[in-house]
Scaffold this motif. Structure first.
Motif, PDB file in Angstrom:
ATOM      1  N   LYS A 112      -2.560  16.268  11.208  1.00  0.00           N
ATOM      2  CA  LYS A 112      -3.494  15.139  11.276  1.00  0.00           C
ATOM      3  C   LYS A 112      -3.303  14.142  10.130  1.00  0.00           C
ATOM      4  O   LYS A 112      -3.979  13.119  10.075  1.00  0.00           O
ATOM      5  CB  LYS A 112      -4.940  15.648  11.261  1.00  0.00           C
ATOM      6  CG  LYS A 112      -5.312  16.544  12.428  1.00  0.00           C
ATOM      7  CD  LYS A 112      -5.303  15.795  13.746  1.00  0.00           C
ATOM      8  CE  LYS A 112      -5.791  16.699  14.874  1.00  0.00           C
ATOM      9  NZ  LYS A 112      -5.741  16.008  16.173  1.00  0.00           N
ATOM     10  N   LYS A 113      -2.393  14.442   9.234  1.00  0.00           N
ATOM     11  CA  LYS A 113      -2.186  13.559   8.084  1.00  0.00           C
ATOM     12  C   LYS A 113      -1.802  12.145   8.532  1.00  0.00           C
ATOM     13  O   LYS A 113      -2.334  11.152   8.030  1.00  0.00           O
ATOM     14  CB  LYS A 113      -1.116  14.137   7.168  1.00  0.00           C
ATOM     15  CG  LYS A 113      -0.840  13.284   5.931  1.00  0.00           C
ATOM     16  CD  LYS A 113       0.276  13.903   5.085  1.00  0.00           C
ATOM     17  CE  LYS A 113       0.659  12.981   3.943  1.00  0.00           C
ATOM     18  NZ  LYS A 113       1.797  13.510   3.147  1.00  0.00           N
ATOM     19  N   LYS A 116     -14.261   5.919  11.527  1.00  0.00           N
ATOM     20  CA  LYS A 116     -12.807   5.863  11.604  1.00  0.00           C
ATOM     21  C   LYS A 116     -12.189   7.233  11.888  1.00  0.00           C
ATOM     22  O   LYS A 116     -11.228   7.354  12.664  1.00  0.00           O
ATOM     23  CB  LYS A 116     -12.226   5.330  10.285  1.00  0.00           C
ATOM     24  CG  LYS A 116     -12.466   3.855  10.025  1.00  0.00           C
ATOM     25  CD  LYS A 116     -11.464   3.001  10.772  1.00  0.00           C
ATOM     26  CE  LYS A 116     -11.559   1.544  10.361  1.00  0.00           C
ATOM     27  NZ  LYS A 116     -10.556   0.708  11.080  1.00  0.00           N
ATOM     28  N   ILE A 117     -12.734   8.258  11.258  1.00  0.00           N
ATOM     29  CA  ILE A 117     -12.127   9.583  11.319  1.00  0.00           C
ATOM     30  C   ILE A 117     -12.441  10.310  12.623  1.00  0.00           C
ATOM     31  O   ILE A 117     -11.593  11.001  13.186  1.00  0.00           O
ATOM     32  CB  ILE A 117     -12.577  10.446  10.117  1.00  0.00           C
ATOM     33  CG1 ILE A 117     -11.966   9.894   8.821  1.00  0.00           C
ATOM     34  CG2 ILE A 117     -12.179  11.906  10.314  1.00  0.00           C
ATOM     35  CD1 ILE A 117     -10.459  10.000   8.740  1.00  0.00           C
ATOM     36  N   THR A 118     -13.662  10.188  13.112  1.00  0.00           N
ATOM     37  CA  THR A 118     -14.064  10.967  14.279  1.00  0.00           C
ATOM     38  C   THR A 118     -13.461  10.409  15.560  1.00  0.00           C
ATOM     39  O   THR A 118     -13.212   9.216  15.688  1.00  0.00           O
ATOM     40  CB  THR A 118     -15.596  11.016  14.408  1.00  0.00           C
ATOM     41  OG1 THR A 118     -16.120   9.675  14.385  1.00  0.00           O
ATOM     42  CG2 THR A 118     -16.200  11.806  13.271  1.00  0.00           C
ATOM     43  N   MET A 177       0.837  -1.196   0.000  1.00  0.00           N
ATOM     44  CA  MET A 177       0.000   0.000   0.000  1.00  0.00           C
ATOM     45  C   MET A 177       0.882   1.259   0.000  1.00  0.00           C
ATOM     46  O   MET A 177       1.842   1.353   0.768  1.00  0.00           O
ATOM     47  CB  MET A 177      -0.881   0.024   1.255  1.00  0.00           C
ATOM     48  CG  MET A 177      -1.789   1.250   1.336  1.00  0.00           C
ATOM     49  SD  MET A 177      -2.464   1.455   2.987  1.00  0.00           S
ATOM     50  CE  MET A 177      -3.255  -0.130   3.207  1.00  0.00           C
ATOM     51  N   LYS A 178       0.538   2.213  -0.846  1.00  0.00           N
ATOM     52  CA  LYS A 178       1.285   3.452  -0.915  1.00  0.00           C
ATOM     53  C   LYS A 178       0.917   4.369   0.250  1.00  0.00           C
ATOM     54  O   LYS A 178      -0.167   4.265   0.829  1.00  0.00           O
ATOM     55  CB  LYS A 178       1.011   4.158  -2.248  1.00  0.00           C
ATOM     56  CG  LYS A 178       1.555   3.412  -3.457  1.00  0.00           C
ATOM     57  CD  LYS A 178       1.323   4.212  -4.729  1.00  0.00           C
ATOM     58  CE  LYS A 178       1.908   3.491  -5.940  1.00  0.00           C
ATOM     59  NZ  LYS A 178       1.680   4.233  -7.190  1.00  0.00           N
ATOM     60  N   GLU A 179       1.811   5.290   0.569  1.00  0.00           N
ATOM     61  CA  GLU A 179       1.565   6.258   1.632  1.00  0.00           C
ATOM     62  C   GLU A 179       0.484   7.258   1.188  1.00  0.00           C
ATOM     63  O   GLU A 179       0.219   7.430  -0.002  1.00  0.00           O
ATOM     64  CB  GLU A 179       2.856   7.006   1.960  1.00  0.00           C
ATOM     65  CG  GLU A 179       3.925   6.147   2.622  1.00  0.00           C
ATOM     66  CD  GLU A 179       3.507   5.666   3.992  1.00  0.00           C
ATOM     67  OE1 GLU A 179       3.064   6.487   4.808  1.00  0.00           O
ATOM     68  OE2 GLU A 179       3.614   4.451   4.242  1.00  0.00           O
ATOM     69  N   LEU A 180      -0.120   7.882   2.160  1.00  0.00           N
ATOM     70  CA  LEU A 180      -1.101   8.935   1.896  1.00  0.00           C
ATOM     71  C   LEU A 180      -0.366  10.171   1.398  1.00  0.00           C
ATOM     72  O   LEU A 180       0.445  10.761   2.117  1.00  0.00           O
ATOM     73  CB  LEU A 180      -1.873   9.253   3.177  1.00  0.00           C
ATOM     74  CG  LEU A 180      -2.884  10.407   3.132  1.00  0.00           C
ATOM     75  CD1 LEU A 180      -4.036  10.082   2.191  1.00  0.00           C
ATOM     76  CD2 LEU A 180      -3.403  10.704   4.542  1.00  0.00           C
ATOM     77  N   HIS A 224      -3.972   8.630   7.998  1.00  0.00           N
ATOM     78  CA  HIS A 224      -3.346   7.463   7.370  1.00  0.00           C
ATOM     79  C   HIS A 224      -3.496   6.222   8.259  1.00  0.00           C
ATOM     80  O   HIS A 224      -3.900   5.150   7.788  1.00  0.00           O
ATOM     81  CB  HIS A 224      -1.870   7.742   7.092  1.00  0.00           C
ATOM     82  CG  HIS A 224      -1.126   6.581   6.517  1.00  0.00           C
ATOM     83  ND1 HIS A 224      -0.535   5.600   7.296  1.00  0.00           N
ATOM     84  CD2 HIS A 224      -0.886   6.216   5.227  1.00  0.00           C
ATOM     85  CE1 HIS A 224       0.022   4.696   6.522  1.00  0.00           C
ATOM     86  NE2 HIS A 224      -0.159   5.043   5.259  1.00  0.00           N
ATOM     87  N   SER A 225      -3.202   6.358   9.531  1.00  0.00           N
ATOM     88  CA  SER A 225      -3.239   5.204  10.432  1.00  0.00           C
ATOM     89  C   SER A 225      -4.657   4.693  10.646  1.00  0.00           C
ATOM     90  O   SER A 225      -4.876   3.481  10.773  1.00  0.00           O
ATOM     91  CB  SER A 225      -2.599   5.569  11.773  1.00  0.00           C
ATOM     92  OG  SER A 225      -3.335   6.574  12.439  1.00  0.00           O
TER      93      SER A 225
END
Length: 271
Positions: free
Chosen positions: A28-29, A70-72, A1-4, A33-34
């Motif tokens: 927050k990048k 996932k994000i919140t 998988m490529k990085e964000l 990603h995680s």
């Protein structure tokens, strides 16, 4: 998988801001990603661009629900910022009891219920306060944008150690042991909490004005214009004399609201 990549992060950040009001700064990048990495692995996707296209084109709504979950961030616990609950019990409820004695109706919205600790606490306080005043409608509304935490809230099951911050009488009167490790909120409390999925930057689904709004530790994720817009809409649906509670790490600018400052993180709509 490529990085964000920075471009992919910008797409996700713009989407989150436009649809949920949440501002993600550059720091927050790594977090994004995680949190999304496992989802990409399960979907067998190589890039975040592929995932983002999938998110936009999914018609079932399941992908979006999972994305929001996932994000919140949903961090809460019983009796968080205890002074608010004391003020609610000692000052706000006596006002409501006197001002609305003919209607006998409490209209309270907990806007960021997460897994339910805050609305459960508020409902127990209401039942304790009105136990000798029959006929009061103490049903409250609790909401969140995450379906995952709302499911937990509806279930009403908590690790027993989590309720040990509550008074012993509350533990005995309002909870039952579900098994060795879990305790369950009694139906007498859960049935008086209506859980709904509500996005704070979308139109509010109310026909009546509210006496109390709890919106704690949510607006810290909004930028100033979004926060001011949400607070204005809170103001419009608040009864004159009604209260707004926000988190102690949050603030409302005097120029950004008509609410009157009462004490740290407590505001009131003038009569």
């Amino acid at each position: 998988m490529k990085e964000l990549t920075s471009e992919e992060f910008e797409k996700i950040r713009t989407y989150i801001k436009a649809n949920y009001g949440i501002s993600l700064n550059d720091e927050k990048k790594t977090l994004v990603h995680s949190r999304l990495r496992s989802t990409l692995q399960e979907l067998n996707m190589a890039t975040f661009s592929e995932y983002f296209d999938y998110l936009l084109n999914d018609k079932s709504g399941e992908a979006l629900t999972r994305f929001v979950n996932k994000i919140t961030t949903n961090h809460t616990f019983f009796m968080r910022e205890t002074d608010h609950f004391d003020y609610f019990r000692d000052t706000v409820l006596p006002y409501i009891e006197e001002q609305y004695s003919s209607q006998r109706d409490v209209r309270l919205w907990c806007t960021a219920s997460s897994s339910g600790e805050e609305p459960v606490t508020l409902q127990i306080i209401l039942q304790e306060y009105f136990k000798n005043s029959p006929g009061w409608n103490t049903q409250i509304l609790a909401s969140d944008i995450s379906a995952q935490v709302l499911d937990k809230a509806v279930a009403g099951r908590y690790v027993t150690s989590a309720i040990e911050t509550l008074p012993k009488s509350w533990q005995n009167d309002y909870f039952t042991k579900h098994d060795h490790e879990l305790s369950k909120v009694k139906d007498s409390v859960l049935n008086q909490i209506v859980y709904r999925k509500i996005n704070l930057i979308e139109p509010f689904p109310f026909r009546k004005t509210l006496q109390v709004i709890f919106c704690r530790n949510v607006m810290i994720y909004f930028d100033a214009p979004t926060r001011d817009a949400v607070v204005k809409r809170f103001y419009d649906i608040t009864e004159p004399g009604g209260y707004l509670f926000i988190g102690h790490s949050e603030s409302i600018s005097n120029s950004g609201t008509k609410y009157e400052y009462i004490k740290p993180a407590v505001y009131r709509k003038p009569f």
